[in-house]
Design a protein around this motif. Structure first.
Motif, mmCIF file in Angstrom:
data_model
loop_
_atom_site.group_PDB
_atom_site.id
_atom_site.type_symbol
_atom_site.label_atom_id
_atom_site.label_comp_id
_atom_site.label_asym_id
_atom_site.label_seq_id
_atom_site.Cartn_x
_atom_site.Cartn_y
_atom_site.Cartn_z
ATOM 1 N N MET A 54 40.555 36.862 51.086
ATOM 2 C CA MET A 54 41.474 37.376 52.103
ATOM 3 C C MET A 54 41.014 38.738 52.615
ATOM 4 S SD MET A 54 45.635 37.722 51.896
ATOM 5 C CE MET A 54 45.643 39.064 50.685
ATOM 6 N N GLY A 55 40.347 39.517 51.744
ATOM 7 C CA GLY A 55 39.800 40.802 52.178
ATOM 8 C C GLY A 55 40.834 41.893 52.288
ATOM 9 N N GLY A 56 40.796 42.639 53.383
ATOM 10 C CA GLY A 56 41.564 43.862 53.576
ATOM 11 C C GLY A 56 43.050 43.781 53.308
ATOM 12 N N PRO A 57 43.760 42.714 53.672
ATOM 13 C CA PRO A 57 45.207 42.680 53.442
ATOM 14 C C PRO A 57 45.628 42.816 51.984
ATOM 15 C CG PRO A 57 44.602 41.033 55.080
ATOM 16 C CD PRO A 57 43.312 41.587 54.528
ATOM 17 N N ALA A 87 43.129 30.984 51.008
ATOM 18 C CA ALA A 87 42.529 32.261 51.416
ATOM 19 C C ALA A 87 41.112 32.073 51.933
ATOM 20 C CB ALA A 87 42.541 33.244 50.246
ATOM 21 N N LYS A 88 40.354 31.190 51.282
ATOM 22 C CA LYS A 88 38.980 30.953 51.730
ATOM 23 C C LYS A 88 38.958 30.315 53.109
ATOM 24 C CE LYS A 88 34.551 29.002 50.319
ATOM 25 N NZ LYS A 88 33.804 28.262 49.274
ATOM 26 N N ALA A 89 39.894 29.405 53.359
ATOM 27 C CA ALA A 89 39.929 28.717 54.655
ATOM 28 C C ALA A 89 40.434 29.633 55.768
ATOM 29 C CB ALA A 89 40.815 27.476 54.562
ATOM 30 N N MET A 90 41.353 30.539 55.443
ATOM 31 C CA MET A 90 42.036 31.315 56.478
ATOM 32 C C MET A 90 41.590 32.769 56.563
ATOM 33 S SD MET A 90 45.916 29.869 55.913
ATOM 34 C CE MET A 90 46.515 30.612 57.433
ATOM 35 N N MET A 101 45.668 33.391 34.260
ATOM 36 C CA MET A 101 45.699 32.482 35.408
ATOM 37 C C MET A 101 46.028 33.254 36.675
ATOM 38 S SD MET A 101 48.572 29.592 36.193
ATOM 39 C CE MET A 101 49.779 30.872 36.597
ATOM 40 N N VAL A 102 47.038 34.105 36.591
ATOM 41 C CA VAL A 102 47.435 34.901 37.746
ATOM 42 C C VAL A 102 46.322 35.853 38.153
ATOM 43 C CG1 VAL A 102 49.048 36.669 38.566
ATOM 44 C CG2 VAL A 102 49.896 34.732 37.221
ATOM 45 N N VAL A 103 45.721 36.515 37.184
ATOM 46 C CA VAL A 103 44.667 37.491 37.482
ATOM 47 C C VAL A 103 43.472 36.805 38.137
ATOM 48 C CG1 VAL A 103 42.994 39.065 36.430
ATOM 49 C CG2 VAL A 103 45.392 39.143 35.720
ATOM 50 N N ALA A 104 43.079 35.650 37.622
ATOM 51 C CA ALA A 104 41.957 34.918 38.211
ATOM 52 C C ALA A 104 42.284 34.494 39.646
ATOM 53 C CB ALA A 104 41.626 33.698 37.360
ATOM 54 N N CYS A 105 43.505 34.036 39.860
ATOM 55 C CA CYS A 105 43.942 33.636 41.200
ATOM 56 C C CYS A 105 43.894 34.830 42.154
ATOM 57 C CB CYS A 105 45.352 33.056 41.120
ATOM 58 S SG CYS A 105 46.091 32.664 42.713
ATOM 59 N N LEU A 106 44.428 35.971 41.720
ATOM 60 C CA LEU A 106 44.449 37.167 42.558
ATOM 61 C C LEU A 106 43.045 37.643 42.896
ATOM 62 C CD1 LEU A 106 47.315 39.079 40.721
ATOM 63 C CD2 LEU A 106 47.439 38.110 43.030
ATOM 64 N N ALA A 107 42.125 37.523 41.937
ATOM 65 C CA ALA A 107 40.745 37.954 42.175
ATOM 66 C C ALA A 107 40.127 37.170 43.328
ATOM 67 C CB ALA A 107 39.913 37.780 40.910
ATOM 68 N N GLU A 108 40.329 35.836 43.309
ATOM 69 C CA GLU A 108 39.737 35.009 44.362
ATOM 70 C C GLU A 108 40.455 35.197 45.697
ATOM 71 O OE1 GLU A 108 38.121 31.079 43.455
ATOM 72 O OE2 GLU A 108 39.098 31.267 41.499
ATOM 73 N N VAL A 109 41.771 35.412 45.636
ATOM 74 C CA VAL A 109 42.502 35.694 46.868
ATOM 75 C C VAL A 109 41.989 36.989 47.492
ATOM 76 C CG1 VAL A 109 44.742 36.354 47.822
ATOM 77 C CG2 VAL A 109 44.573 34.393 46.273
ATOM 78 N N ALA A 110 41.832 38.030 46.676
ATOM 79 C CA ALA A 110 41.317 39.311 47.183
ATOM 80 C C ALA A 110 39.922 39.143 47.766
ATOM 81 C CB ALA A 110 41.302 40.340 46.055
ATOM 82 N N ALA A 115 38.150 41.898 34.660
ATOM 83 C CA ALA A 115 37.001 42.669 35.144
ATOM 84 C C ALA A 115 36.583 42.187 36.534
ATOM 85 C CB ALA A 115 35.836 42.554 34.164
ATOM 86 N N PHE A 116 36.581 40.884 36.726
ATOM 87 C CA PHE A 116 36.260 40.348 38.051
ATOM 88 C C PHE A 116 37.301 40.779 39.070
ATOM 89 C CE2 PHE A 116 36.648 36.434 40.866
ATOM 90 C CZ PHE A 116 35.672 36.858 41.755
ATOM 91 N N CYS A 117 38.570 40.680 38.679
ATOM 92 C CA CYS A 117 39.656 40.994 39.602
ATOM 93 C C CYS A 117 39.644 42.465 40.005
ATOM 94 C CB CYS A 117 40.995 40.639 38.961
ATOM 95 S SG CYS A 117 42.409 40.835 40.066
ATOM 96 N N VAL A 118 39.455 43.346 39.039
ATOM 97 C CA VAL A 118 39.519 44.771 39.364
ATOM 98 C C VAL A 118 38.381 45.163 40.307
ATOM 99 C CG1 VAL A 118 38.109 45.781 37.495
ATOM 100 C CG2 VAL A 118 40.150 46.980 38.308
ATOM 101 N N GLY A 119 37.250 44.492 40.178
ATOM 102 C CA GLY A 119 36.138 44.749 41.099
ATOM 103 C C GLY A 119 36.475 44.324 42.515
ATOM 104 N N GLU A 120 37.112 43.158 42.655
ATOM 105 C CA GLU A 120 37.486 42.678 43.991
ATOM 106 C C GLU A 120 38.594 43.535 44.597
ATOM 107 O OE1 GLU A 120 36.038 40.606 45.879
ATOM 108 O OE2 GLU A 120 34.576 39.862 44.428
ATOM 109 N N LEU A 121 39.517 43.989 43.767
ATOM 110 C CA LEU A 121 40.576 44.865 44.276
ATOM 111 C C LEU A 121 39.996 46.182 44.781
ATOM 112 C CD1 LEU A 121 43.419 44.356 41.634
ATOM 113 C CD2 LEU A 121 43.238 43.327 43.902
ATOM 114 N N CYS A 122 39.031 46.724 44.040
ATOM 115 C CA CYS A 122 38.406 47.977 44.469
ATOM 116 C C CYS A 122 37.550 47.781 45.715
ATOM 117 C CB CYS A 122 37.559 48.555 43.336
ATOM 118 S SG CYS A 122 38.520 49.230 41.974
ATOM 119 N N LYS A 123 36.873 46.655 45.786
ATOM 120 C CA LYS A 123 36.002 46.390 46.929
ATOM 121 C C LYS A 123 36.813 46.184 48.216
ATOM 122 C CE LYS A 123 32.663 43.003 48.696
ATOM 123 N NZ LYS A 123 31.984 41.718 48.427
#
Length: 532
Positions: free
Chosen positions: A407-410, A362-365, A395-404, A438-446
């Motif tokens: 990756m941004g809008g999608p 996600a960071k690269a693309m 593990m899943v939640v941390a992964c999703l947080a960084e993907v969000a 807590a980190f993930c929910v912030g990125e999802l909202c952002k």
């Protein structure tokens, strides 16, 4: 114990130093091992004891009698550990005689001494970095020599079946009823040489990492060793080769970055490394080795970004799918009865490493990762089921947080599927799970746009307890503050600012030295009060 050992440091070191000077050799070796553990735990607090211990080690590091070589090995190891604890400034001026003694030990033909000496050089390279370049001509050939040793393995085949295959490991079987293959009666391995090979392989990688362009002369020969050792029969050696390949790539980048004619060779090295990693992820039977290949691949993607990695993306995605589906060679188990706690821990390490790949993609693309993420989403979410242990879900939640985040809008298309999971994790009894949620929910909202807006009330209610006295973990409170800050950045009109600032102020009373929380409050105050 880490820093918890500090109150016991003085009496403990007094006892150990006394025993070190007045005990039989075997107890002296144990004392040196214990002092090494103390130094690692105490770090800078060990400095007052370092000089005395190092003076004693000089005595041990010149012993030459056969019965003393194990003590010499322990002493060599201990000097390297102390060097790591006290740092370059204190060690560099006094290192030359220790390095000279360590090099001279190779003439004594004792494998354990050579193994520990490679570890000593690894530690010295780490603290000296570019300053270690002066030692490369002396120590690299020694590591090459250890890597090229005959490991001494022997396979004894029962060839009573004349039709059997006696040319390799094909006859190894655990099935007592299988009579159609030759039996391996005995596999004997000189484990000392294996340990030496692993230590030497590790040392070469660290030399390359820390001296970078100064390692140019040894780059090609080291690469050949790592390529060869990446398929070695013992996993300890393979593991160090997989780590070393990443370090060789780092050194190659430094060597060739200023030379146009070196660009082609740099690409060839990248190609060799990536192909080995992809093959390792699906075909290696050791989970730790596979995990390291995943982590190294993620690091390379982050370091090199997308364009150099693009030719490998299709294979990497397919390999990641295989791992998420638990279909790789290392994930195949014969029966559930063979899975014990150690296996479960190993699986956790492996899947944590696999999950690191998605944020790297996600960071690269960026938003271009969206179609790939759609393929990986369902296999990933299998680990978030309620039946899974807490470490899988976080593990899943941390992964999703960084993907969000990357990756941004999608990510908006996944909000309805993710929010129930993340909100539930906010109330987890495990601090790591609450912190990641807590980190993930912030990125999802952002990044979730209008899709996330309808969950703002639920999110605020889920975050509220994390600011209170009942929350024992400051890092959880920090991430909760960051989440609210992201919500305000995305939809300030949907946040009751007066109540939020009261929450922040209240949380500061419990985390007065938390830089992130202070900055969140300051930033938001400036944005919404001074400049509104």
């Amino acid at each position: 114990m880490g820093e918890e050992i500090l109150p016991f440091l003085d009496p403990l070191m007094g006892k150990l130093l006394a025993a070190l000077q007045s005990s039989p050799r075997n107890l002296q070796e144990t004392c040196m091992s214990a002092i090494g553990s103390v130094a690692s735990a105490a770090e800078q607090a060990f400095i007052p004891y370092a000089e005395r211990v190092l003076e004693l080690m000089k005595i041990f590091m010149v012993l030459t009698n056969d019965e003393d070589l194990r003590s010499r090995a322990r002493a060599t190891e201990l000097v390297g550990i102390i060097a790591m604890s006290v740092g370059r400034t204190r060690m560099e001026p006094i290192l030359p005689p220790f390095v000279e003694a360590a090099i001279s030990g190779f003439a004594l033909e004792f494998s354990e001494l050579r193994e520990y000496t490679h570890g000593f050089f690894s530690n010295v390279a780490e603290i000296l970095e570019d300053g270690f370049s002066q030692y490369l001509p002396h120590v690299v050939p020694l590591a090459f020599s250890s890597c090229n040793l005959d490991d001494g393995s022997a396979v004894d085949i029962d060839d009573s079946d004349e039709d059997g295959n006696v040319n390799g490991f094909g006859g190894v079987s655990s099935d007592d009823e299988a009579h159609d293959e030759p039996r391996v009666r005995n596999i004997s391995i000189r484990t000392g040489v294996l340990d030496e090979k692993a230590a030497a392989t590790q040392a070469l990688g660290l030399f390359a990492l820390h001296t970078k362009s100064s390692y140019a002369l040894y780059l090609e020969d080291s690469l050949k060793i790592f390529v060869r050792h990446s398929t070695y029969f013992h996993e300890d050696v393979r593991l160090q080769a997989i780590i070393g390949l990443k370090y060789i790539l780092t050194a190659a980048h430094a060597v060739f970055q200023d030379h146009n004619e070196g660009t082609v060779r740099a690409k060839e090295i990248l190609d060799a490394v990536m192909n080995i990693y992809i093959k390792t992820m699906t075909e290696d039977d050791d989970k730790e080795v596979v995990a390291q290949a995943c982590m190294s691949t993620a690091d390379i993607i982050k370091d090199f970004e997308y364009i150099p990695i693009e030719p490998y993306m299709a294979q990497l995605v397919e390999t990641t799918l295989v791992l998420l589906r638990e279909e790789s060679t290392c994930q195949q188990t014969e029966s559930d009865s063979e899975i014990d706690d150690d296996d479960a821990e190993h699986d956790e390490v492996l899947m944590d490493a696999v999950s690191d790949l998605l944020p790297a993609f996600a960071k690269a693309m960026g938003f271009h990762f969206a179609p790939i993420f759609s393929k990986l989403f369902e296999p990933l979410m299998k680990f978030a089921k309620a039946s899974r242990p807490p470490q899988d879900r976080t593990m899943v939640v941390a992964c999703l947080a960084e993907v969000a985040q990357n990756m941004g809008g999608p990510i908006a298309g996944y909000i309805d599927a993710l929010m129930p999971l993340v909100l539930k994790e906010l109330a987890s009894s495990v601090a790591t799970n609450r912190r990641n949620a807590a980190f993930c929910v912030g990125e999802l909202c952002k990044n979730g746009g209008e899709s996330a807006l309808k969950y703002y009330g639920d999110v605020l209610r889920g975050l509220y307890p994390l600011f209170g006295e009942s929350e024992p973990d400051d890092a959880v409170r920090d991430n909760a503050a960051g989440a609210v800050a992201r919500m305000i950045m995305a939809h300030p009109e949907s946040i009751p600012l007066n109540q939020v600032f009261f929450l922040f102020y209240h949380a500061l009373l419990f985390s007065i030295f938390s830089a992130r929380l202070v900055l969140s409050v300051y930033y938001l105050f400036c944005r919404f009060y001074l400049f509104s």
